[in-house]
Design an enzyme around this catalytic site. Structure first.
Site, PDB file in Angstrom:
ATOM      1  N   ARG A  92      35.534  13.716 -20.019  1.00 38.45           N
ATOM      2  CA  ARG A  92      35.454  14.469 -21.272  1.00 38.45           C
ATOM      3  C   ARG A  92      35.018  15.911 -21.013  1.00 38.45           C
ATOM      4  O   ARG A  92      35.434  16.836 -21.697  1.00 38.45           O
ATOM      5  CB  ARG A  92      34.481  13.769 -22.228  1.00 38.45           C
ATOM      6  CG  ARG A  92      34.950  12.376 -22.656  1.00 38.45           C
ATOM      7  CD  ARG A  92      33.919  11.684 -23.531  1.00 38.45           C
ATOM      8  NE  ARG A  92      34.342  10.353 -23.919  1.00 38.45           N
ATOM      9  CZ  ARG A  92      34.012   9.244 -23.269  1.00 38.45           C
ATOM     10  NH1 ARG A  92      33.262   9.319 -22.188  1.00 38.45           N
ATOM     11  NH2 ARG A  92      34.417   8.069 -23.699  1.00 38.45           N
ATOM     12  N   ASP A 152      30.206   4.534 -28.647  1.00 39.89           N
ATOM     13  CA  ASP A 152      29.584   3.854 -27.505  1.00 39.89           C
ATOM     14  C   ASP A 152      28.624   2.765 -27.992  1.00 39.89           C
ATOM     15  O   ASP A 152      28.591   1.656 -27.456  1.00 39.89           O
ATOM     16  CB  ASP A 152      28.825   4.854 -26.636  1.00 39.89           C
ATOM     17  CG  ASP A 152      29.657   6.066 -26.293  1.00 39.89           C
ATOM     18  OD1 ASP A 152      30.359   6.053 -25.279  1.00 39.89           O
ATOM     19  OD2 ASP A 152      29.609   7.040 -27.076  1.00 39.89           O
ATOM     20  N   ARG A 155      30.675  -0.119 -29.341  1.00 36.51           N
ATOM     21  CA  ARG A 155      31.215  -0.899 -28.216  1.00 36.51           C
ATOM     22  C   ARG A 155      30.118  -1.768 -27.593  1.00 36.51           C
ATOM     23  O   ARG A 155      30.350  -2.927 -27.230  1.00 36.51           O
ATOM     24  CB  ARG A 155      31.784   0.042 -27.148  1.00 36.51           C
ATOM     25  CG  ARG A 155      33.073   0.721 -27.529  1.00 36.51           C
ATOM     26  CD  ARG A 155      33.423   1.835 -26.552  1.00 36.51           C
ATOM     27  NE  ARG A 155      34.741   2.390 -26.814  1.00 36.51           N
ATOM     28  CZ  ARG A 155      35.165   3.583 -26.403  1.00 36.51           C
ATOM     29  NH1 ARG A 155      34.344   4.355 -25.692  1.00 36.51           N
ATOM     30  NH2 ARG A 155      36.374   3.999 -26.681  1.00 36.51           N
ATOM     31  N   HIS A 179      27.947  11.780 -24.729  1.00 32.19           N
ATOM     32  CA  HIS A 179      29.082  10.885 -24.934  1.00 32.19           C
ATOM     33  C   HIS A 179      29.963  11.038 -23.703  1.00 32.19           C
ATOM     34  O   HIS A 179      30.891  11.834 -23.664  1.00 32.19           O
ATOM     35  CB  HIS A 179      29.848  11.272 -26.206  1.00 32.19           C
ATOM     36  CG  HIS A 179      31.112  10.477 -26.408  1.00 32.19           C
ATOM     37  ND1 HIS A 179      31.141   9.100 -26.342  1.00 32.19           N
ATOM     38  CD2 HIS A 179      32.388  10.872 -26.652  1.00 32.19           C
ATOM     39  CE1 HIS A 179      32.378   8.685 -26.560  1.00 32.19           C
ATOM     40  NE2 HIS A 179      33.149   9.741 -26.737  1.00 32.19           N
TER      41      HIS A 179
END
Length: 324
Positions: A92, A152, A155, A179
């Protein structure tokens, strides 16, 4: 209807994430109006038509229309999903250069409209771009929110729920930090219902801490696997964005793990990073400080430093842009 406050959302970027967000928003009936904005006008207009054709099956008649940056003047929330996407093999943070330039243009045009609401940033790297949006917009930090580690955390709760055979809604556990690759699980306060995870493991030989480590690694690396399989992740983050939107527009005071600006909390300053925060109509009401153990605090500080070191070479550019 005259006494009902109209909730307006402007969505910038109608790619995979943006269009999934619009679809989820319509299906949950949270906003009264959604304005869809994209450089690719044909794509945005096509989405508007397609979504409107499903209105007969939606829970409420949300007004969905194509718009421009000028239409942001009277909206409550601007959701930014525009920018370069993460490609297979990219982290990212590899997207910083590309997306900082894109965001400068987007935020400038939104603010020129007279916008005075809340920004919700989804584009990666979300922590860096939330910080940039705050600087570019000059809005109070409470009104610039990044999606942070909301996905996150979702999940994580799903995976722990599968492992312990408990509904994810009854799993109380957080992923905090960047993140990205330096994020961390907070096991010191994780529980199933009211029972601490460590107590469950100590009382049942079916479970062990090594499995928890594997669960976290799979959560942290989930995006890479999804991107490898189908090119992008969008359903999960779209649902997370709608969850934040609902908390804002309905003044929920809900605790969600978003990217928020730290000013002394967790012993960190001047960084946007994923932490639990109370979200309501004003944006971020306050940050919730979890009691981290020493290992978790060390990992969180490392994660914050990763973000600060990435932002540092760009910050002069951000500062210069404010003086122009």
């Amino acid at each position: 209807m005259d006494n009902v406050r109209i909730s307006r959302v402007a969505l910038i970027g109608t790619g995979f994430v943006g269009s999934s967000y619009a679809f989820a928003l319509m299906n949950q009936g949270i906003a009264h109006e959604l304005i869809m904005i994209d450089l690719n006008e044909d794509k945005a207009k096509g989405d508007v038509i397609d979504l409107n054709h499903g209105k007969a099956f939606a829970p409420s008649p949300m007004n969905i229309r194509f718009g421009t940056y000028e239409d942001c003047e009277n909206v409550d929330l601007v959701v930014i999903c525009a920018g370069a996407n993460q490609k297979p093999g990219e982290t990212r943070l590899d997207l910083v250069e590309k997306n900082l330039k894109i965001f400068k243009s987007i935020v400038d045009q939104v603010m020129e409209s007279g916008f005075d609401g809340i920004f919700l940033v989804a584009t990666n790297p979300v922590d860096i771009l939330s910080y940039a949006t705050w600087k570019y917009s000059k809005l109070p930090k409470e009104r610039v929110i990044g999606s942070g580690t909301i996905l996150d955390t979702a999940r994580f709760r799903y995976s722990l729920g599968e492992y312990f055979k408990i509904a994810p809604t009854n799993v109380h556990a957080y992923i905090i930090g960047e993140h990205g690759d330096s994020e961390l699980p907070v096991y010191s306060s994780a529980s199933l219902g009211t029972t601490h995870i460590n107590k469950i493991i100590s009382q049942d030989n079916e479970y062990n801490k090594e499995d928890l480590d594997e669960i976290f690694v799979n959560v942290r690396d989930a995006a890479y696997k999804i991107i490898q399989s189908k090119g992008a992740t969008y359903y999960g983050i779209a649902m997370g964005l709608v969850r934040i939107t609902k908390a804002i527009l309905t003044n929920e005071n809900s605790i969600l793990t978003v990217s928020a600006h730290l000013d002394g909390q967790y012993n960190e300053n001047d960084v946007y990073i994923g932490v639990p925060a109370v979200i309501n109509r004003g944006g971020i009401r306050n940050i919730v400080e979890l009691e981290l153990d020493s290992d978790e605090q060390e990992k969180f500080s490392h994660s914050a430093n990763v973000l600060k070191n990435i932002l540092a070479p760009h910050f002069e550019e951000v500062k210069k842009s404010l003086d122009d």
